[in-house]
Design an enzyme around this catalytic site. Structure first.
Site, PDB file in Angstrom:
ATOM      1  N   HIS A 193       0.675  -1.288  -0.054  1.00  0.00           N
ATOM      2  CA  HIS A 193      -0.071   0.032   0.019  1.00  0.00           C
ATOM      3  C   HIS A 193       0.881   1.388  -0.141  1.00  0.00           C
ATOM      4  CE1 HIS A 193       0.573  -0.671   4.177  1.00  0.00           C
ATOM      5  NE2 HIS A 193      -0.343  -1.406   4.601  1.00  0.00           N
ATOM      6  N   ASP A 208      -6.153  -4.563   0.701  1.00  0.00           N
ATOM      7  CA  ASP A 208      -6.201  -4.389   2.009  1.00  0.00           C
ATOM      8  C   ASP A 208      -7.343  -4.381   2.716  1.00  0.00           C
ATOM      9  OD1 ASP A 208      -4.774  -3.649   4.436  1.00  0.00           O
ATOM     10  OD2 ASP A 208      -4.230  -1.545   4.194  1.00  0.00           O
ATOM     11  N   HIS A 248     -13.597  -3.349   9.947  1.00  0.00           N
ATOM     12  CA  HIS A 248     -14.079  -3.253  11.407  1.00  0.00           C
ATOM     13  C   HIS A 248     -15.603  -2.812  11.516  1.00  0.00           C
ATOM     14  CE1 HIS A 248      -9.663  -3.009  12.596  1.00  0.00           C
ATOM     15  NE2 HIS A 248      -9.583  -2.177  11.638  1.00  0.00           N
TER      16      HIS A 248
HETATM   17  O1  DOR Z   1      -5.581   0.480   8.257  1.00  0.00           O
HETATM   18  C1  DOR Z   1      -4.986  -0.618   8.333  1.00  0.00           C
HETATM   19  N1  DOR Z   1      -6.060  -1.413   8.790  1.00  0.00           N
HETATM   20  N2  DOR Z   1      -3.890  -0.816   7.993  1.00  0.00           N
HETATM   21  C2  DOR Z   1      -3.150  -2.005   8.321  1.00  0.00           C
HETATM   22  O2  DOR Z   1      -2.092  -2.155   8.141  1.00  0.00           O
HETATM   23  C3  DOR Z   1      -3.830  -2.909   9.223  1.00  0.00           C
HETATM   24  C4  DOR Z   1      -5.358  -2.958   8.878  1.00  0.00           C
HETATM   25  C5  DOR Z   1      -6.163  -3.645  10.000  1.00  0.00           C
HETATM   26  O3  DOR Z   1      -5.849  -4.905  10.142  1.00  0.00           O
HETATM   27  O4  DOR Z   1      -7.171  -3.127  10.625  1.00  0.00           O
END
Ligand code: DOR
Length: 446
Positions: A234, A305, A309
Site C-alpha cells: 500500500h 488491504d 471493522h
Molecule cells: O488501516 C489498516 N488496517 N492498516 C493496516 O495496516 C492494518 C489494517 C487492519 O488490520 O485493520
C-alpha cells in the site's frame, strides 16, 4: 469430432498473453485444457460467455480476514464469500490476527480452518517479530504460506519490527520476497500529539508523507545491503515513488484501490472515520502520482488491504476509531470503473491482479489463462452499470466506503479451479478453497 471437456466457456472475450480476442476455453479436471475455436467439442456443461470478458482469476494479495480472534468483524468463510462475490478467486491473508500468525502451529491452524470453509483459494502470511526472526526461513516455506509480512510501523494488532537491527535480522533469515508495511514507528510516536480528538482530518497529518518516505528509504537500504527481495505494501505517497523506481531489481510495489480512488480532505469530510486507514488516504496530489506510477509500470500489483471493522467501532471518536476499511468485494468493480473511465486498460488491470501476483510471488498455476493453468476465471460484464450498496456486502462488517457509488463494469461470475462458485451475485458453488502452491516451495505440495 472435437475433444471432450468438463466445461466449455463459449464465446467470451478472453484477456490473456495473446491480447484480447473472442475464444472458447475448454476445462478438464480443474485446469485449462484448450483455448481457441472449440466449436464441435463436447462438454458436460457449456457456459455462454458471449458479451462477457473472461479474465484470469483475480488474486487479491492483501486481505485481513480476522480469524482467529476477530470473528465478529470477519472470518475466513465470510471474507471468502465477499471475495468470490466480488470476482476474486484467491487471496493472501495477513497475520495480524489474535493470536498473530507467527508460528508453525498458527499457520497450520489457519490452513485447517480455511479448508472446506473458504470459497476462494488462499495463502497466509507469516508475521515477523524480533523473537521469531531466526525461524522465518523455515516458516516462510510451510504449506499455504505466501511469505513473511513485516509491520515497520504500528497498525491494527501488536506486530512490529521497528528498529534497523531487528529488520536486518529478519532480512538475513528470509529467502522469499517479504512484504512490508512501511511507516516509520519512531516518527509515528514522535507525532502522536498531532492527532486531534474527534477530527479524523488529522490522521494524515500524524501519519504524514515523511513517515512513509523515511521508512521506505531505510527499508530499501537494508534490503539492498542484504540482497533480499521485498514487496512494499500500500504505497501511498509521491515521495516514495522515485526511491522505489531506483530499486526495481529487488523491490516491488503495491497500491490499493482506495488510495487510487479516494482523496483527502473530501473523503474524510464525507466518510469521517470510515476513510481512516493506515497508511492514510492522502491529497489528490499523491493520488495523481500513484496513477502516474501505475501507468508507467512502476506499480506491480493492486491489493485491496481489506481490513473490516464494525460500524460501532468505526463510530468511536477519532483517534479511538480503528484504522481499516473493507475492500475485497469492491476491488474488481471499482477498478473496472477506472478502466471504463480510461484511467488504465483492461489488459493493465489483468497485469496488476493476475500476472503481477504470479510473477512476484511465483504462484504455481495461477495468474494466466494458458493451457495447463488452473481454471480460475473472473468473468465480467464490462458495460454493466450498477450501484454499489452496503446491502451487497458479504463481509461481516456490512459496509463499504463506496456505498452509493455507481460503477460501470461488474463481476458476473467467479470460477475456482473449474468450479463455478459465484454467478450473477449469488454463491452457487461449494467452499472448495485450497492452499495456493508456490514454485519456490513446490516440494511441500506435491
Ligand atoms: O488501516 C489498516 N488496517 N492498516 C493496516 O495496516 C492494518 C489494517 C487492519 O488490520 O485493520
Amino acid at each position: 469430432m472435437g475433444s471432450t471437456f468438463d466445461i466449455l466457456l463459449a464465446g467470451g472475450t478472453v484477456v490473456n498473453h495473446a491480447g484480447m480476442a473472442v475464444a472458447d476455453i475448454g476445462i478438464r479436471d480443474g485446469r485449462i485444457a484448450a483455448i481457441g475455436d472449440l466449436d464441435g467439442s463436447a462438454a458436460v456443461e457449456i457456459i455462454d460467455c458471449s458479451h462477457l470478458h473472461v479474465l484470469p482469476g483475480v488474486i487479491d494479495t492483501q486481505v485481513h480476514f480476522r480469524e482467529p480472534g476477530g470473528e465478529a468483524k470477519e472470518d475466513l468463510e465470510s471474507g471468502s464469500r465477499a471475495a468470490v462475490l466480488g470476482g476474486v478467486t484467491a487471496v493472501f491473508e495477513m497475520p495480524n490476527t489474535a493470536p498473530a500468525t507467527t508460528t508453525a502451529e498458527a499457520v497450520a491452524g489457519k490452513v485447517a480452518r480455511a479448508r472446506g470453509r473458504m470459497f476462494c483459494d488462499f495463502a497466509f502470511y507469516v508475521g515477523a517479530t524480533a523473537q521469531n526472526a531466526a525461524m522465518l526461513g523455515e516458516l516462510e516455506r510451510l504449506e499455504g504460506v505466501c511469505g513473511v509480512k513485516v509491520f515497520m510501523g504500528s497498525s491494527t494488532g501488536d506486530l512490529l519490527v521497528a528498529d534497523d537491527a531487528a529488520l536486518a535480522d529478519v532480512l538475513a533469515h528470509i529467502h522469499r520476497r517479504a512484504a512490508f508495511h512501511s511507516e516509520d514507528e519512531e516518527r509515528l510516536r514522535a507525532r502522536k500529539d498531532l492527532r486531534a480528538a474527534g477530527d479524523v482530518l488529522s490522521h494524515p497529518l500524524w501519519r504524514d508523507e515523511e513517515a512513509a518516505v523515511a521508512s521506505t528509504r531505510r527499508l530499501l537500504h537494508l534490503a539492498g545491503k542484504a540482497g533480499k527481495r521485498i514487496h512494499v505494501l500500500h504505497v501511498s505517497t509521491a515521495g516514495e515513488l522515485p526511491l522505489l523506481q531506483a530499486a526495481r531489481d529487488f523491490a516491488s510495489v503495491e497500491v490499493t484501490p482506495h488510495h487510487l480512488t479516494l482523496a483527502a480532505p473530501e473523503c474524510y469530510e464525507r466518510l469521517g472515520t470510515l476513510a481512516q486507514m493506515n497508511p492514510p488516504v492522502r491529497s489528490a496530489r499523491h493520488r495523481a502520482a500513484l496513477w502516474e506510477a501505475l501507468n508507467c509500470g512502476l506499480v506491480d500489483v493492486l491489493g485491496s488491504d481489506h481490513a473490516p471493522h464494525l460500524l460501532a467501532e468505526k463510530g468511536r471518536a477519532y483517534p479511538a476509531s480503528p484504522s481499516g476499511m473493507p475492500g475485497v468485494q469492491t476491488l474488481v468493480p471499482v477498478m473496472l470503473d477506472h478502466v471504463n473511465a480510461g484511467r488504465l486498460s483492461l489488459q493493465r488491470f489483468v497485469d496488476l491482479v493476475c500476472e503481477g501476483p504470479h510473477r512476484l510471488f511465483q504462484i504455481a498455476g495461477k495468474g494466466r489463462i494458458a493451457a495447463g493453468y488452473d481454471a480460475d476465471f473472473t468473468i465480467i460484464d464490462l458495460k454493466a452499470r450498477r450501484t454499489i450498496r452496503n446491502g451487497w456486502i458479504a463481509s461481516r462488517c456490512g459496509w463499504t466506503p463506496y456505498d452509493g457509488m455507481t460503477v460501470t463494469g461488474w463481476p458476473v461470475g467467479t470460477m475456482v479451479r473449474g468450479r463455478r462458485v459465484m454467478w450473477e451475485d449469488e454463491i452457487i458453488g461449494e467452499a472448495c478453497g485450497a492452499p495456493m502452491r508456490f514454485m519456490e516451495t513446490l516440494e511441500k505440495t506435491q
